[in-house]
Design a protein around this motif. Structure first.
Motif, short mmCIF file in Angstrom:
data_model
loop_
_atom_site.label_atom_id
_atom_site.label_comp_id
_atom_site.label_asym_id
_atom_site.label_seq_id
_atom_site.Cartn_x
_atom_site.Cartn_y
_atom_site.Cartn_z
N ALA A 1 0.83 -1.22 0.00
CA ALA A 1 0.00 0.00 0.00
C ALA A 1 0.85 1.26 0.00
O ALA A 1 0.48 2.28 0.56
CB ALA A 1 -0.92 0.00 1.22
N ILE A 2 2.01 1.19 -0.66
CA ILE A 2 2.85 2.38 -0.74
C ILE A 2 2.41 3.23 -1.92
O ILE A 2 1.71 2.77 -2.82
CB ILE A 2 4.35 2.01 -0.89
N GLU A 3 2.83 4.51 -1.87
CA GLU A 3 2.53 5.42 -2.99
C GLU A 3 3.61 5.19 -4.05
O GLU A 3 4.73 5.65 -3.91
CB GLU A 3 2.54 6.87 -2.52
N GLU A 4 3.28 4.44 -5.09
CA GLU A 4 4.29 3.96 -6.03
C GLU A 4 5.00 5.08 -6.79
O GLU A 4 6.11 4.90 -7.24
CB GLU A 4 3.64 3.01 -7.03
N ARG A 5 4.37 6.22 -6.90
CA ARG A 5 5.00 7.31 -7.64
C ARG A 5 6.22 7.86 -6.91
O ARG A 5 7.11 8.42 -7.52
CB ARG A 5 3.99 8.43 -7.87
N ARG A 6 6.23 7.72 -5.59
CA ARG A 6 7.32 8.30 -4.81
C ARG A 6 8.22 7.26 -4.17
O ARG A 6 9.22 7.59 -3.58
CB ARG A 6 6.75 9.21 -3.72
N ASN A 7 7.87 5.97 -4.28
CA ASN A 7 8.65 4.93 -3.63
C ASN A 7 8.88 3.77 -4.60
O ASN A 7 7.96 3.34 -5.29
CB ASN A 7 7.91 4.40 -2.39
N ALA A 8 10.10 3.28 -4.65
CA ALA A 8 10.39 2.13 -5.48
C ALA A 8 9.79 0.88 -4.85
O ALA A 8 9.68 0.77 -3.62
CB ALA A 8 11.90 1.97 -5.63
N LEU A 9 9.40 -0.07 -5.69
CA LEU A 9 8.83 -1.31 -5.16
C LEU A 9 9.91 -2.09 -4.41
O LEU A 9 11.00 -2.30 -4.94
CB LEU A 9 8.28 -2.16 -6.30
N PRO A 10 9.61 -2.56 -3.21
CA PRO A 10 10.59 -3.33 -2.43
C PRO A 10 10.62 -4.78 -2.90
O PRO A 10 10.17 -5.70 -2.20
CB PRO A 10 10.06 -3.20 -0.99
N LEU A 11 11.16 -5.01 -4.09
CA LEU A 11 11.08 -6.32 -4.72
C LEU A 11 11.76 -7.41 -3.90
O LEU A 11 11.24 -8.53 -3.78
CB LEU A 11 11.68 -6.26 -6.13
N LYS A 12 12.92 -7.12 -3.32
CA LYS A 12 13.63 -8.14 -2.54
C LYS A 12 12.80 -8.55 -1.32
O LYS A 12 12.68 -9.74 -1.01
CB LYS A 12 15.00 -7.60 -2.10
N ASP A 13 12.22 -7.57 -0.64
CA ASP A 13 11.37 -7.88 0.52
C ASP A 13 10.17 -8.72 0.11
O ASP A 13 9.82 -9.71 0.76
CB ASP A 13 10.87 -6.58 1.17
N LEU A 14 9.52 -8.32 -0.98
CA LEU A 14 8.32 -9.02 -1.42
C LEU A 14 8.63 -10.46 -1.83
O LEU A 14 7.86 -11.39 -1.57
CB LEU A 14 7.66 -8.27 -2.58
N LEU A 15 9.78 -10.67 -2.47
CA LEU A 15 10.17 -12.01 -2.89
C LEU A 15 10.41 -12.90 -1.67
O LEU A 15 9.97 -14.06 -1.63
CB LEU A 15 11.42 -11.94 -3.76
N ARG A 16 11.09 -12.36 -0.67
CA ARG A 16 11.36 -13.16 0.53
C ARG A 16 10.07 -13.50 1.27
O ARG A 16 9.92 -14.60 1.80
CB ARG A 16 12.32 -12.40 1.45
#
Length: 462
Positions: free
Chosen positions: A209-224
């Motif tokens: 639920a982050i504001e994607e326009r101002r924050n990069a997706l935390p891909l490493k966190d999401l994968l883990r």
């Protein structure tokens, strides 16, 4: 939630439905045995009367769905639940009376039916009284961790607090938002391992639920997190599942393009839907003809002008067509060529018109449009060309609702009260897009059944 033919059903509602089915079979059997004991009749094995038991339970289950007895807001109010259940049982028994007349081999004795009805009402109300306490707790709710502490996280917090919510938020993780709006959120930097944090809180789902326009997706966190077996969901998809609508403020074209859905145009589905429309519209026109004629006479007696009129609407692929309706307003309600939104307690509506709008009798002539193939029984309500031009300018994705054949009733009509503004149109569009995306015969059947609820308990009909 459990996905049934592409439509999500809360776990608690599904469990309650199974309990209700077993209870109704038990009530029918108890009614049968009680009457048999009263007259001293030997009781045959239960399987010898399975058709009677199943017809009783199926009729009442369908009636309960139709009157909205499984709506989450009804389930948390024992008073509303009891009222809906009594109406459902009464409707179910009326249907059974007709069924038993047509199929005598499936007949309950009248005394059996009476006892079964009493047992059913008492049992259903008791089950809901016990079940209501469980719905208020966390036993049947999914445990969710929200990644984000901004406006989207706040919206999820508000959704969690609504009656009948199917999830509980067990933690928020602030993802470097400039101005966190959720004070209890834990900063991501303070968590050594996000996957361990999720497992520690026994979460079954993580919502991004982050504001994607101002924050990069935390891909490493999401994968883990994903590799631990915890479901990871995007914000707009989570809202779609929980609310039964597509949120226009957060959805983007790519999520609609690459998601599963929008299958209403497939050949087999389209043939099935059309066959249903033809058969039912023809039968309904025959059955409803006396009602239509009597209403037309009442309209003529009350006010000057024709009882029927045709109105231009926009249909499939933006093609215009005329729908027939029974007149519910004065003949001079609109200046020729100028469309006007209906308002609450609209003075243009006649006394007869107010009644037929509430019970939807004015829509019955539209069965002719269904028979002709211009409309379906279920689909987005067709709007007038003047309104469509304005709404397409104001609302994104509004043109996409015209990729589905319009209907007499629809997902928006049973979930949102009548509205006459751009904001109301936006909310209805969110439901219409959900229907177009998740269409199935099961969803059509659910909408048709629950249209009865809207007729019995009108919400803002104008």
């Amino acid at each position: 939630m459990v996905r049934v033919f592409k439509h999500y059903v809360p776990n608690a509602v599904l469990l309650l439905g199974v309990l209700d089915l077993l209870l109704l079979i038990g009530a029918a059997e108890a009614g049968w045995e009680l009457r048999a004991h009263q007259i001293g009749m030997a009781i045959a094995p239960v399987w010898t009367r399975l058709p009677q038991l199943m017809s009783f339970s199926a009729a009442l289950m369908i009636a309960m769905v139709a009157v909205g007895a499984y709506q989450t807001d009804v389930l948390v109010s024992i008073r509303q639940a009891a009222m809906r259940l009594m109406v459902a049982v009464a409707l179910g028994v009326l249907f059974l009376s007709v069924l038993f007349f047509l199929l005598p081999s499936m007949t309950f004795w009248r005394s059996n039916l009476f006892y079964a009805m009493i047992f059913a009402i008492a049992g259903l109300v008791l089950v809901r009284a016990l079940f209501g306490a469980l719905l208020g707790g966390e036993r049947f709710k999914r445990r969710v961790i929200v990644l984000g502490a901004g406006a989207r996280a706040q919206r999820l917090a508000a959704l969690e607090g609504m009656p009948g919510s199917s999830f509980v938020i067990v933690g928020y993780v602030a993802m470097d938002e400039p101005e966190p709006l959720v004070p209890e959120a834990i900063a991501r930097d303070a968590i050594a391992n996000l996957a361990d944090h999720v497992v520690l809180h026994r979460a079954s789902e993580v919502v991004l639920a982050i504001e994607e326009r101002r924050n990069a997706l935390p891909l490493k966190d999401l994968l883990r997190v994903k590799t631990t077996g915890v479901q990871v969901n995007e914000f707009s998809s989570f809202l779609e599942r929980e609310t039964g609508r597509i949120d226009l403020r957060t959805v983007n074209p790519s999520s609609l393009i690459f998601s599963d859905g929008f299958s209403s145009g497939r050949m087999l589905t389209a043939i099935t839907k059309r066959a249903f429309d033809v058969i039912v519209s023809l039968l309904l026109l025959i059955v409803a003809l006396p009602v239509i004629l009597l209403t037309a006479i009442a309209i003529k007696l009350e006010s000057k002008g024709p009882a029927f009129y045709r109105q231009r609407r926009v249909g499939l692929f933006n093609e215009a067509f005329d729908i027939p309706k029974l007149r519910s307003m004065r003949q001079d309600a609109e200046v020729p060529g100028e469309a006007v939104w209906a308002a609450e307690r609209d003075p243009r509506i006649t006394r007869i018109g107010r009644f037929i709008r509430k019970v939807r009798i004015d829509e019955l002539p539209q069965c002719w449009s269904v028979l002709k193939g211009e409309m379906s029984f279920v689909g987005p309500r067709p709007e007038r060309p003047q309104f469509v031009a304005d709404l397409e300018r104001e609302l994104p994705y509004y043109a996409e609702r015209h990729m589905v054949k319009p209907g007499i009733t629809g997902w928006a009509q049973i979930n949102y009260p009548y509205g006459a503004s751009i904001e109301d149109a936006r909310h209805k569009l969110e439901y219409d897009l959900y229907y177009a995306k998740n269409y199935s015969p099961f969803l059509d059947l659910l909408i048709l059944l629950q249209t009865l609820r809207v007729v019995l308990w009108p919400a803002g009909a104008r």
